[in-house]
Design an enzyme around this catalytic site. Structure first.
Site, PDB file in Angstrom:
ATOM      1  N   ASP A  33       0.861  -1.190   0.000  1.00  0.00           N
ATOM      2  CA  ASP A  33       0.000   0.000   0.000  1.00  0.00           C
ATOM      3  C   ASP A  33       0.890   1.231   0.000  1.00  0.00           C
ATOM      4  O   ASP A  33       2.078   1.152   0.319  1.00  0.00           O
ATOM      5  CB  ASP A  33      -0.862   0.037   1.270  1.00  0.00           C
ATOM      6  N   ASP A  60      -4.637  -3.299   5.108  1.00  0.00           N
ATOM      7  CA  ASP A  60      -5.091  -2.759   6.399  1.00  0.00           C
ATOM      8  C   ASP A  60      -6.601  -2.842   6.569  1.00  0.00           C
ATOM      9  O   ASP A  60      -7.099  -2.890   7.687  1.00  0.00           O
ATOM     10  CB  ASP A  60      -4.614  -1.321   6.600  1.00  0.00           C
ATOM     11  N   ASP A  72      -9.274  -6.150   2.435  1.00  0.00           N
ATOM     12  CA  ASP A  72      -7.960  -6.668   2.032  1.00  0.00           C
ATOM     13  C   ASP A  72      -7.774  -8.123   2.456  1.00  0.00           C
ATOM     14  O   ASP A  72      -6.802  -8.766   2.051  1.00  0.00           O
ATOM     15  CB  ASP A  72      -6.834  -5.827   2.653  1.00  0.00           C
TER      16      ASP A  72
END
Length: 1030
Positions: free
Chosen positions: A455, A749, A753
């Site tokens: 990310d 997070d 996901d």
């Protein structure tokens, strides 16, 4: 070796039960089943536990369905009466529930709506437990509440004591046989030689066994303490509560009955409770009931159960039962410790140990047979075959003990256990480096990773966000200029900022303001406060009717409110292009609402791109006024909005990220950024930290979704940035990369996901920004959310693999030499130069102490300058075989020469010469292993001293080995069959051992493996093997 190990091949993640059973069945030679399989899943226990768990879940599911059906029936029957008589009389007293935790727990567990209504709903329960829903629990009442209602902890099994580890170590079959031999030896010795001479041989074996068992138990006990510490860290979960009128973050173990808990997407419900207020709350009860369909929770269905997960929405709940009073607590109590799935390296080394053990068993049997046959033949030649004395019996017993001890040395039980030791050590060190490894195999697999899909926000950037630019009233304003906004624009903007948020502004006792929420929300709220807005006043004056919290699929959040003058208004905030698509009007420079023409849309789009190119995260805020009253059962409007502002948020790059990315690229690991941000923002950050390089592709999620498999095969290796991606895009990218034989690590997070984290080879969840759902699916939790921490895990993963290779190289060399010297000597001379006690000491050096010294070496920077180890690569490489064979030949040559021609070479005479020679052979053999242990610190580099003196464990083991060797030779001769040596023989032993070091240098110059140098897309070259590496 590969063909022999085909049954010992299991995947690192989600191995099938068939694969786990296959390798267990292939392990045919085990000395100590309890110790060898301590860190291996007990499949039988697991099956029993899963069946029991399924039954409990099914019972709960049926019970809950029946209760909900009954509740609906009662509601339907009571509905007409309820309309006539809205206030039902209290037929149940509050005092019955005020200090009765069992009744409170029973009400929630049984979905008892009738009782809840009789007690005046959640307000009545709050009154019963003496708490204000607005102010929350008082901190001074915590201990009293814990005494009255219980603590929020579950019953756990007590950990094993040190004596249990001693007991486990004593279950070694070969040690048990040796104990019996020692006792028999003492008995026969006392009968023939009397006390004390008759007990020395047997007592020596018993003392050696005691030493082996103690050292083994201490090592295993320390490992268990490390795993216990890690387990405590895994169970640390925090939640938000209202206490002393302010919102605070506390551990779930500190929750008490009466606490007001704030729930949001991805949270685990920490205790049983009752819904107070919230929006669109969807609860996943599958962990408790196995039911996959989410349950809607609201005022009509207000009961929340511990252990369930928030799938969508947000809410506040009142805690009514904690710990063992909850169904989740009872379920946790039934969980048995059936063990974690073993790692591929553990399984592989079980295979290696099995093969070597079989070879050792054959040599042990042959040694015993050769010694026995020689003894019988010599006895027959002396015509003494019919007469047997106790001395003959002791000789036969001695031969048997030697053969058994050869098995002790030859079966390398320590190989698979060394993996656990190395992983436990690495996990402990990584915990200090802010990486919590949840699964053993993750640390190992990370050493082979070839791709990291990361990310952007919070991982590559600091997550300390600040609004730096804003497009409002038709123009771009720099926040630091403190430009004044038109009153009408400022009013609408502050309403949108303070109402369309999932975060809160709180004040502590000293009046200091702080913001609780995500960094993005915090940045926008802080901007609202800087504009002079009053969060509490706006929240008090404007009533929220309905809220749709932000989630990564919609990329926006919406809220419906009633303004003080009675007007109903909807606010929407989220990804710029999505919110802009919902708008057909905007506020101009005069504060007037004007149509959003194509030209203006283009202008706003250019503003968004301008912000993005400057690496700013962009969000849009819009509103729409709704005529008349709003039906909360309907959806929030999806069009007709008026654009209020485009916000540009600066999220600086983390210090050290650029260097960490460079380290990955040098190590042959490709870094790919997967983010929900605008593509221009993503590209700007990716270039800044070195992810996006020349020839690399930056693609948007919607574009990625349209690609065919053939197109993906072509572009996937070059995708370095994926922007505006959804969790599904991330999942698909991971699946595709895995299909191309990549070993993929993924960060995540959010709740959405979870599929990508589950699918990946190694899933990293963020410790600060991550939800509990994401953490539960992850293999590693990055506690500081820093990309550099992920690189540390990769480095330690490589260190574990290399350390085990070093240990295997060292142990196989000792194995080969010990087996050959005893077997050949037995065949030629009729006696083994290394006695049972001496072999037990050698076993301790090469097994437990060797593992401590070599399997716990910290990583060096050189590990990240070589390519990842492929899963298909042979664990014992040609380079290792070169070192093993070379050192074995040298040691055997020296020891054979000493064994067969040692007396004339060393000029030994007299009755004591044989004892001196055998002691010298034993001493030389041990010093060969000491120096070879130093040689094994690096398999293919000449400089073996790098970092040696900073590794205190290695130095400690070396010093301990040498000191104890001196004690054995000089002072414990009666027990160990040794005699004191003069300083010349000591010096010669050390010199012969030391010669193995220049021999190691010569061996490392012999080329055995050569890999073609490959050029990476980033310009780094993968380093070669063989002499070029040397």
């Amino acid at each position: 070796m590969k063909d022999y190990l085909k049954d010992f091949d299991v995947p690192a993640k989600h191995p099938s039960e068939a694969a786990l059973k296959r390798w267990r069945n292939a392990v045919s030679l085990v000395k100590n089943h309890r110790r060898r399989f301590r860190h291996v899943a007990d499949l039988e226990k697991r099956s029993i536990h899963q069946n029991r768990l399924s039954k409990i879940k099914e019972d709960l599911r049926v019970t809950f369905i029946a209760m909900r059906a009954a509740m609906r029936f009662i509601d339907a029957a009571a509905h007409p009466q309820k309309t006539r008589e809205p206030h039902q009389p209290r037929d149940i007293k509050l005092t019955e529930y005020s200090k009765n935790p069992d009744k409170l727990a029973s009400m929630v567990r049984n979905y008892d709506m009738k009782t809840l209504r009789s007690l005046n709903g959640v307000n009545g329960i709050a009154e019963a437990v003496n708490v204000s829903i607005v102010e929350g629990v008082k901190s001074t009442d915590i201990s009293t509440r814990q005494e009255t209602y219980g603590v929020n902890k579950y019953t756990e099994k007590p950990s094993k004591s040190f004596f249990m580890f001693i007991w486990d170590a004593l279950h070694d079959l070969t040690l048990i046989i040796l104990i019996i031999c020692a006792i028999v030896s003492i008995g026969v010795g006392l009968a023939t030689e009397g006390f004390p001479n008759g007990i020395y041989d047997g007592l020596g074996i018993l003392l050696s066994i005691l030493l082996v068992v103690t050292v083994t138990a201490v090592s295993d006990y320390k490992q268990s303490l490390q795993f216990k510490d890690l387990d405590k860290e895994k169970k640390k979960i925090a939640c938000h509560v209202t206490r002393d009128t302010s919102r605070k973050k506390v551990s779930i173990y500190d929750l008490v009955v009466g606490d007001v808990v704030h729930l949001s997407i991805g949270d685990q419900v920490p205790a049983d409770g009752i819904f107070i207020s919230g929006y669109n709350l969807l609860i996943d009860e599958s962990s408790l009931t196995g039911e996959s369909d989410p349950v809607v929770i609201n005022e009509k269905k207000p009961f929340l159960l511990a252990g369930t997960k928030v799938q969508d929405g947000s809410a506040k709940m009142l805690v009514t039962a904690v710990g063992m009073k909850t169904e989740w607590g009872k379920l946790m109590e039934t969980l048995s410790e059936e063990g974690e799935d073993e790692t591929p390296l553990q399984v592989k080394l079980n295979g290696v140990a099995t093969i070597i053990g079989k070879i050792g068993l054959v040599f042990a049997v042959l040694t015993f047979l050769v010694l026995t046959v020689r003894f019988l033949v010599e006895k027959a030649m002396r015509n003494e075959f019919t007469t047997w004395s106790s001395t003959d019996a002791l000789s036969m017993l001695d031969y048997f003990a030697t053969a058994v001890t050869i098995i002790v040395v030859a079966v390398p039980e320590g190989l698979p256990l060394a993996v656990t030791l190395s992983l436990a050590f690495a996990m402990k060190k990584l915990m200090n480096d802010k990486a919590l490894v949840r699964h053993l195999s993750a640390c190992e697999t990370m050493g082979s990773s070839t791709v990291i899909c990361t990310d952007k926000t919070g991982t590559l950037t600091t997550n300390h966000m600040v609004v730096t630019k804003i497009f409002v009233s038709g123009e771009i304003k720099d926040v630091k200029d403190n430009a004044k906004l038109p009153e009408r624009v400022s009013e609408v903007l502050l309403q949108g900022i303070f109402e369309c948020t999932g975060s809160e502004v709180v004040k502590d006792k000293s009046g200091k303001t702080s913001i609780l929420g995500t960094p993005t929300e915090s940045a926008i709220l802080q901007y609202g406060l800087d504009l002079g807005g009053d969060f509490e006043t706006v929240r008090r004056e404007i009533k929220i009717l309905k809220m749709e919290p932000f989630n990564s699929a919609k990329k926006k959040m919406s809220v419906i409110v009633t303004l003080p003058e009675g007007q109903t208004r909807a606010f929407c905030k989220g990804a710029s292009e999505i919110v802009l698509g919902l708008c057909d009007k905007m506020i101009d420079g005069n504060g007037e609402i004007v149509p959003l023409s194509e030209e203006k849309v283009k202008f706003v789009t250019n503003v968004i791109e301008e912000f993005a190119v400057e690496a700013l995260r962009t969000l849009c805020l819009g509103y729409v006024d709704i005529e008349g009253s709003f039906d909360c059962e309907k959806d929030i409007p999806e069009n007709g909005y008026t654009l209020v502002a485009v916000v540009g948020i600066k999220d600086p790059l983390r210090p050290g990220v650029k260097e960490a990315v460079e380290t990955c690229l040098a190590a042959g690991i490709t870094v790919r950024m997967v983010t929900g941000d605008n593509i221009n923002t993503a590209k700007a950050i990716a270039k800044e930290c070195g992810i996006l390089t020349e020839g690399g592709i930056a693609i948007e999620g919607p574009d990625f979704r349209t690609k065919t498999v053939e197109e993906l095969n072509e572009i996937a290796p070059r995708i370095q940035v994926m922007a505006r991606s959804s969790p599904t895009d991330k999942h698909e990218l991971v699946k595709h990369l895995k299909g191309m034989s990549e070993v993929v690590a993924v960060t995540g997070d959010g709740t959405n996901d979870a599929p990508a984290l589950h699918e990946s080879d190694i899933g990293f969840a963020m410790g600060i920004a991550g939800t509990e759902v994401a953490k539960e699916q992850a293999d590693v939790i990055v506690m500081d959310d820093d990309f550099a921490t992920i690189v540390k895990v990769a480095k330690w993963g490589r260190a574990v693999y290399i350390n085990i290779q070093k240990f295997v190289q060292f142990q196989l060399t000792v194995n080969i030499v010990a087996l050959m010297i005893n077997f050949v000597s037995a065949c030629i001379t009729g006696s083994a130069p290394l006695t049972a006690v001496q072999l037990l000491w050698v076993n301790l050096i090469m097994d437990t102490l060797g593992a401590l010294a070599l399997a716990t070496e910290p990583p060096n920077d050189g590990l990240m300058k070589r390519p990842p180890v492929k899963r298909t690569d042979s664990f014992i490489t040609k380079t290792m075989w070169r070192n093993i064979i070379g050192q074995s030949i040298y040691q055997m040559a020296v020891l054979f020469v000493l064994n067969f021609a040692g007396k004339p070479i060393l000029n030994l005479h007299g009755p004591n010469s044989t004892a001196i020679l055998n002691t010298f052979i034993f001493n030389t053999f041990v010093f060969c292993q000491v120096f070879n242990e130093i040689n094994s610190r690096d398999i293919d580099k000449i400089n073996i001293f790098r970092g040696m003196f900073s590794s205190w464990i290695f130095i400690g083991v070396m010093i301990s080995t040498v000191v104890f060797q001196v004690i054995i030779v000089e002072f414990l001769g009666t027990f160990a069959s040794t005699v004191p040596l003069d300083w010349e023989l000591w010096g010669l032993s050390i010199v012969i051992g030391l010669v193995s070091m220049p021999i190691a240098v010569v061996l490392k110059c012999i080329p055995v493996e050569k890999t073609a140098v490959k050029q990476q897309h980033d310009g780094y070259e993968i380093l070669p093997d063989g002499p070029e590496r040397v």
